[in-house]
Design a protein around this motif. Structure first.
Motif, PDB file in Angstrom:
ATOM      1  N   LEU A 256      32.581  18.348   6.926  1.00 20.45           N
ATOM      2  CA  LEU A 256      33.278  17.564   8.043  1.00 20.45           C
ATOM      3  C   LEU A 256      32.723  16.736   8.903  1.00 20.45           C
ATOM      4  O   LEU A 256      33.020  15.824   9.484  1.00 20.45           O
ATOM      5  CB  LEU A 256      33.924  18.851   9.013  1.00 20.45           C
ATOM      6  CG  LEU A 256      35.076  19.492   8.451  1.00 20.45           C
ATOM      7  CD1 LEU A 256      35.668  20.714   9.390  1.00 20.45           C
ATOM      8  CD2 LEU A 256      36.395  18.406   8.218  1.00 20.45           C
ATOM      9  N   LYS A 260      35.028  13.317   9.035  1.00 22.35           N
ATOM     10  CA  LYS A 260      35.809  13.970  10.368  1.00 22.35           C
ATOM     11  C   LYS A 260      37.081  14.241   9.959  1.00 22.35           C
ATOM     12  O   LYS A 260      37.543  15.275  10.729  1.00 22.35           O
ATOM     13  CB  LYS A 260      35.614  13.133  11.350  1.00 22.35           C
ATOM     14  CG  LYS A 260      34.007  12.960  11.896  1.00 22.35           C
ATOM     15  CD  LYS A 260      33.876  12.333  13.147  1.00 22.35           C
ATOM     16  CE  LYS A 260      32.554  12.186  13.529  1.00 22.35           C
ATOM     17  NZ  LYS A 260      31.603  13.421  13.631  1.00 22.35           N
ATOM     18  N   ASP A 261      37.666  13.434   9.109  1.00 23.09           N
ATOM     19  CA  ASP A 261      39.079  13.693   8.991  1.00 23.09           C
ATOM     20  C   ASP A 261      39.487  14.424   7.510  1.00 23.09           C
ATOM     21  O   ASP A 261      40.592  14.136   6.987  1.00 23.09           O
ATOM     22  CB  ASP A 261      40.054  12.512   9.229  1.00 23.09           C
ATOM     23  CG  ASP A 261      39.527  11.457   8.279  1.00 23.09           C
ATOM     24  OD1 ASP A 261      38.561  11.465   7.429  1.00 23.09           O
ATOM     25  OD2 ASP A 261      40.464  10.265   8.310  1.00 23.09           O
ATOM     26  N   ALA A 266      38.743  21.032   6.411  1.00 27.38           N
ATOM     27  CA  ALA A 266      38.942  21.698   7.520  1.00 27.38           C
ATOM     28  C   ALA A 266      39.557  22.965   7.158  1.00 27.38           C
ATOM     29  O   ALA A 266      39.506  24.035   7.908  1.00 27.38           O
ATOM     30  CB  ALA A 266      39.854  20.853   8.214  1.00 27.38           C
ATOM     31  N   VAL A 289      40.697  18.107  13.349  1.00 28.91           N
ATOM     32  CA  VAL A 289      41.132  17.192  12.277  1.00 28.91           C
ATOM     33  C   VAL A 289      42.774  16.726  12.416  1.00 28.91           C
ATOM     34  O   VAL A 289      42.747  15.661  12.202  1.00 28.91           O
ATOM     35  CB  VAL A 289      40.878  18.081  11.059  1.00 28.91           C
ATOM     36  CG1 VAL A 289      41.703  17.368   9.689  1.00 28.91           C
ATOM     37  CG2 VAL A 289      39.511  18.521  10.746  1.00 28.91           C
TER      38      VAL A 289
END
Length: 522
Positions: A256, A260-261, A266, A289
């Motif tokens: 992540l 980050k997305d 996640a 997320v």
């Protein structure tokens, strides 16, 4: 250009020198062998320049005569080499065009004009011609010969790898790719092939080390390397989730940090945190997320994060997601599904219809059908939503190389390609979405009214001989049979499909009401 500038500078220097001498006249006297020679400085300077030029011309003439045999030999050698390279170039073009006859002819001509040990491309031309003619053994022998020469090793390994991959010899192709990677880690095809083979076998640590070598060798740019490393860390975390939840958490969080997305990372991080009973961290990961990439799997995991929550608690969590990402179809659908589970049909319907106006899809229509079944039970309206779902744009799924998977996978099961799965609508299910919003409005506008029916209250009668001796004084213990009155229909809606008897949601007015017998109350 440089020679021209040098010549101009030399001429300017000579002109400047003679002009300087002309402005300063003088006499030069030379006494040599009893003879006195007198001249002006300008004449003396001219004589000196002429003497130097004569010496240089004489030296050039002598050198040209002395080296003429070598020059002639070099001229004819260059001419032969040029003809050989011309034949080689023509042969390679012919091989690329699939003309094996011309390729063989040019190969023979190139061999007569060039030395094969000094020009390795002749072997390449012969190998390509053999492949065109279907002589696989000869082509493999030539590629093997090239792989043993340090100058053509990479070219030979590439040819052996392609030939093994075409024949389906995956183990041999893997060995050729790994050999090329060890000797030349900067080769993109070898690094990519080796990386995919290691991923297919689940050797995530080896794959990550190879990826780091590729980054150092600048095979991949930073963005591509970060993406691939995030995928590898997520795949490794998925394998470690059951046995080593702490290590799985660290790898998923590391993925992540790179992307980050990244939804799969996640989900795995949240599951790992829940194994450690850290609800706050799990919720925080999913919320971060969700803000960047609203995804139905994130919503489902977030709403059901605690297994002991009631339906009302899950609805509150869904509403929190909506607050984090308002005016989003996935937020509205999450709240609608949670409201349906909590039997808050009004909220469920309003959120689903809002999502329908924003982004019509098969999932929204099916959700409205579930709401209709739970709230009204009207079969006509349920079928209306089901038929609309058949015509609506299909839902997205994890797709890679035409294969649809229920969950994300790091490697395509079809081609073995790394990071092949994408969240999108399958290609064979992509329909016309140009007028989907208009169709959604028509589906809501053409929704049939609810068919309302009422049943009369059952009449309670005392069965003969039902009084018990012990209840003679109270006369309260009775056995009853209920004889319901015929149903009175307030409104008969027009049938949605077929005749009224075929529609379970609409009663046929010509058919007499059936008599239902109720069981005794006591």
């Amino acid at each position: 250009m440089i020679r021209l500038l040098t010549f101009l500078l030399l001429v300017l220097a000579l002109g400047f020198g003679f002009a300087w001498l002309a402005d300063r006249p003088g006499q030069l006297s030379i006494l040599w062998d009893g003879q006195l020679v007198e001249m002006s400085l300008t004449v003396a300077a001219s004589f000196a320049v002429a003497l130097v030029a004569a010496v240089m011309m004489t030296w050039w003439l002598v050198r040209t005569i002395w080296t003429s045999p070598h020059s002639v030999r070099r001229y004819f050698r260059a001419r032969t080499r040029d003809r050989g390279y011309q034949a080689l170039s023509t042969g390679l073009i012919a091989a690329g065009a699939g003309n094996a006859i011309l390729a063989r002819k040019m190969s023979a001509r190139a061999r007569g004009l060039l030395r094969a040990d000094q020009e390795p491309l002749i072997l390449m031309l012969d190998a390509q011609a053999a492949l065109i003619e279907g002589k696989q053994d000869e082509a493999r022998r030539l590629f093997q010969q090239m792989s043993e020469d340090p100058e053509t090793r990479e070219l030979g390994l590439r040819g052996l790898y392609v030939d093994a991959s075409r024949l389906g010899a995956n183990e041999a192709a893997r060995q050729y790719a790994e050999t090329a990677t060890e000797q030349a880690p900067y080769l993109p095809w070898a690094a990519k092939a080796t990386l995919e083979y290691r991923c297919q076998n689940g050797h995530w640590d080896d794959a990550i080390r190879l990826l780091d070598q590729q980054r150092i060798a600048h095979v991949l740019n930073r963005a591509e390397a970060d993406r691939v490393k995030a995928v590898l860390l997520t795949a490794k975390a998925a394998d470690q989730l059951d046995a080593e939840p702490t290590a799985a958490r660290d790898n998923a969080v590391g993925a992540l940090k790179l992307i980050k997305d990244f939804v799969p990372a996640a989900l795995i991080a949240a599951k790992a945190y829940m194994r450690e009973e850290n609800l706050r961290k799990a919720s925080s990961v999913l919320e971060q997320v969700w803000k960047l990439q609203p995804h139905p799997e994130i919503a489902a995991a977030y709403v059901r994060l605690r297994s002991g929550d009631s339906a009302v608690d899950r609805l509150k969590r869904a509403e929190k997601l909506e607050a984090l990402k308002p005016n989003n179809p996935e937020s509205l659908l999450a709240v609608s599904e949670a409201a349906l589970a909590a039997t808050e049909f009004g909220k469920a319907r309003s959120k689903a219809e809002a999502a329908l106006r924003m982004e019509p899809s098969e999932r929204v229509f099916l959700l409205l059908a579930d709401i209709e079944e739970a709230e009204t039970g009207d079969q006509g309206r349920i079928r209306h939503w089901m038929v609309s779902a058949l015509k609506a744009p299909k839902d997205a799924a994890w797709v890679a190389d035409g294969h649809v998977s229920e969950k994300w996978l790091p490697v395509s099961p079809v081609t073995g390609r790394l990071d092949a799965f994408e969240w999108k609508v399958p290609f064979d299910q992509v329909g016309d979405v140009s007028d989907s919003h208009e169709k959604a409005k028509d589906a809501v506008a053409s929704l049939p009214p609810v068919t309302v029916t009422e049943e009369a209250e059952p009449q309670v009668t005392v069965a003969p001989g039902a009084l018990s001796p012990i209840d003679t004084e109270s006369e309260m213990h009775v056995a009853t049979t209920a004889s319901p009155a015929p149903e009175e229909t307030k409104e008969i809606a027009p049938p949605f499909f077929g005749r009224p008897p075929d529609d379970p949601g609409v009663r046929d007015p010509d058919r007499p009401a059936s008599t239902k017998t109720r069981l005794p109350l006591f």
